[in-house]
Design a protein around this motif. Structure first.
Motif, mmCIF file in Angstrom:
data_model
loop_
_atom_site.group_PDB
_atom_site.id
_atom_site.type_symbol
_atom_site.label_atom_id
_atom_site.label_comp_id
_atom_site.label_asym_id
_atom_site.label_seq_id
_atom_site.Cartn_x
_atom_site.Cartn_y
_atom_site.Cartn_z
ATOM 1 N N ILE A 187 0.840 -1.203 0.000
ATOM 2 C CA ILE A 187 0.000 0.000 0.000
ATOM 3 C C ILE A 187 0.870 1.246 0.000
ATOM 4 O O ILE A 187 0.625 2.203 -0.745
ATOM 5 C CB ILE A 187 -0.944 -0.022 1.217
ATOM 6 C CG1 ILE A 187 -1.953 -1.165 1.080
ATOM 7 C CG2 ILE A 187 -1.667 1.318 1.356
ATOM 8 C CD1 ILE A 187 -2.822 -1.370 2.307
ATOM 9 N N ARG B 247 2.610 1.893 -3.450
ATOM 10 C CA ARG B 247 1.704 2.440 -4.452
ATOM 11 C C ARG B 247 1.261 3.856 -4.091
ATOM 12 O O ARG B 247 1.109 4.710 -4.961
ATOM 13 C CB ARG B 247 0.504 1.512 -4.625
ATOM 14 C CG ARG B 247 0.861 0.246 -5.397
ATOM 15 C CD ARG B 247 -0.354 -0.587 -5.706
ATOM 16 N NE ARG B 247 -0.864 -1.254 -4.516
ATOM 17 C CZ ARG B 247 -1.995 -1.939 -4.470
ATOM 18 N NH1 ARG B 247 -2.746 -2.025 -5.547
ATOM 19 N NH2 ARG B 247 -2.383 -2.521 -3.366
ATOM 20 N N LEU B 248 1.072 4.085 -2.807
ATOM 21 C CA LEU B 248 0.749 5.449 -2.380
ATOM 22 C C LEU B 248 1.914 6.388 -2.656
ATOM 23 O O LEU B 248 1.713 7.552 -3.050
ATOM 24 C CB LEU B 248 0.395 5.465 -0.887
ATOM 25 C CG LEU B 248 -0.996 4.941 -0.516
ATOM 26 C CD1 LEU B 248 -1.159 4.947 0.987
ATOM 27 C CD2 LEU B 248 -2.090 5.790 -1.169
ATOM 28 N N SER C 42 1.829 7.334 -6.256
ATOM 29 C CA SER C 42 0.780 8.318 -6.509
ATOM 30 C C SER C 42 1.166 9.691 -5.979
ATOM 31 O O SER C 42 1.020 10.710 -6.660
ATOM 32 C CB SER C 42 -0.538 7.856 -5.874
ATOM 33 O OG SER C 42 -0.945 6.608 -6.396
ATOM 34 N N ILE D 62 -6.674 1.919 -4.104
ATOM 35 C CA ILE D 62 -5.480 2.628 -4.556
ATOM 36 C C ILE D 62 -5.387 2.593 -6.071
ATOM 37 O O ILE D 62 -5.019 3.587 -6.724
ATOM 38 C CB ILE D 62 -4.224 2.029 -3.904
ATOM 39 C CG1 ILE D 62 -4.290 2.214 -2.385
ATOM 40 C CG2 ILE D 62 -2.967 2.675 -4.461
ATOM 41 C CD1 ILE D 62 -3.146 1.582 -1.651
#
Length: 204
Positions: free
Chosen positions: A58, A61-62, A65, A91
Motif C-alpha cells: 500500500i 503504491r501510495l 501516486s 489505490i
C-alpha cells in the motif's frame, strides 16, 4: 506431591480412588504451554509478515501516486507520464482517476497551446495588415500633397491664362476700334476720290 480422590460405591461395596502427581501435571502443562506459545508466536509472526507486506504494498503504491502528484504540483513533472495501476483496489482506482485527471489537464493545455498559436498567427496577420495600411496611408498622403501642389500650379496657370485672355480681349477691342476707324478713313477717302474724279470730268 500427589493429589488423590476416593469415593465409595455402596451397591457393590467398592471404594474407587484416583490420584495424579502434581509434577506430572505441571510438566505436561509447561510442555503444552510451550507448544501453544510456539504456535502462537508463529501465527503472530506470520500475521506480522502478511501485514508488513500489505502495508509495504500500500505504501509503495501510495508513494508512486504521491510522487506523481508532487511532480505536477512542483511543475517538474511530465504530463505524458502516468502512474502504474496495479490491482483493482481503492489505490488502483485512485491511480486510475489521477491518470484520467492528468490526461484531461494535458488535453486542456494542448487546446490552450493550439489556441495561443492561432491567436499569435492572427496577431501577426493583423500587424502585417496594419503595416501595409500605414504604408498605404503614407503613400496616399504623399499623393495628396502632390495633387495639392499640382492644383495650386493649375490654379496659378488658370489665373495667368485668364489675365492673358483679358489682355487679349482688350487688344481685340482696340483692334476692332482701329479697324472701324480705318474703315471710316477709307470710306472718306473713297468719297473724296470720287468727288475729285467728278470734278476732273467736269473740267475736261
Amino acid at each position: 506431591p500427589k493429589i488423590s480422590y476416593v469415593k465409595g460405591f455402596e451397591p457393590w461395596g467398592w471404594i474407587v480412588g484416583s490420584g495424579i502427581y502434581i509434577d506430572d501435571v505441571e510438566a505436561a502443562y509447561w510442555v503444552e504451554a510451550r507448544s501453544q506459545s510456539i504456535i502462537g508466536a508463529a501465527i503472530l509472526l506470520l500475521i506480522f509478515l502478511v501485514c508488513s507486506y500489505i502495508a509495504w504494498s500500500i505504501r509503495s503504491r501510495l508513494d508512486d501516486s504521491v510522487e506523481g502528484m508532487r511532480d505536477i504540483a512542483r511543475g517538474e513533472g511530465d504530463l505524458t507520464a502516468r502512474i502504474r495501476v496495479k490491482g483493482r483496489d481503492e489505490i488502483a482506482e485512485l491511480s486510475s482517476a489521477f491518470n484520467d485527471f492528468v490526461g484531461r489537464i494535458q488535453g486542456m493545455i494542448r487546446e490552450i497551446t493550439d489556441s495561443t498559436m492561432s491567436l499569435s498567427s492572427g496577431v501577426n496577420k493583423v500587424a502585417s495588415v496594419t503595416e501595409v495600411t500605414h504604408n498605404t496611408v503614407g503613400e496616399q498622403q504623399s499623393v495628396t500633397s502632390e495633387i495639392i501642389v499640382a492644383v495650386g500650379r493649375i490654379s496659378a496657370s488658370i489665373g495667368e491664362v485668364a489675365t492673358r485672355a483679358s489682355s487679349a480681349a482688350a487688344e481685340a477691342r482696340q483692334a476692332d476700334e482701329m479697324t472701324g476707324n480705318a474703315r471710316s478713313v477709307v470710306s472718306a477717302s473713297r468719297l473724296g476720290i470720287q468727288s475729285l474724279a467728278g470734278q476732273v470730268e467736269e473740267a475736261a
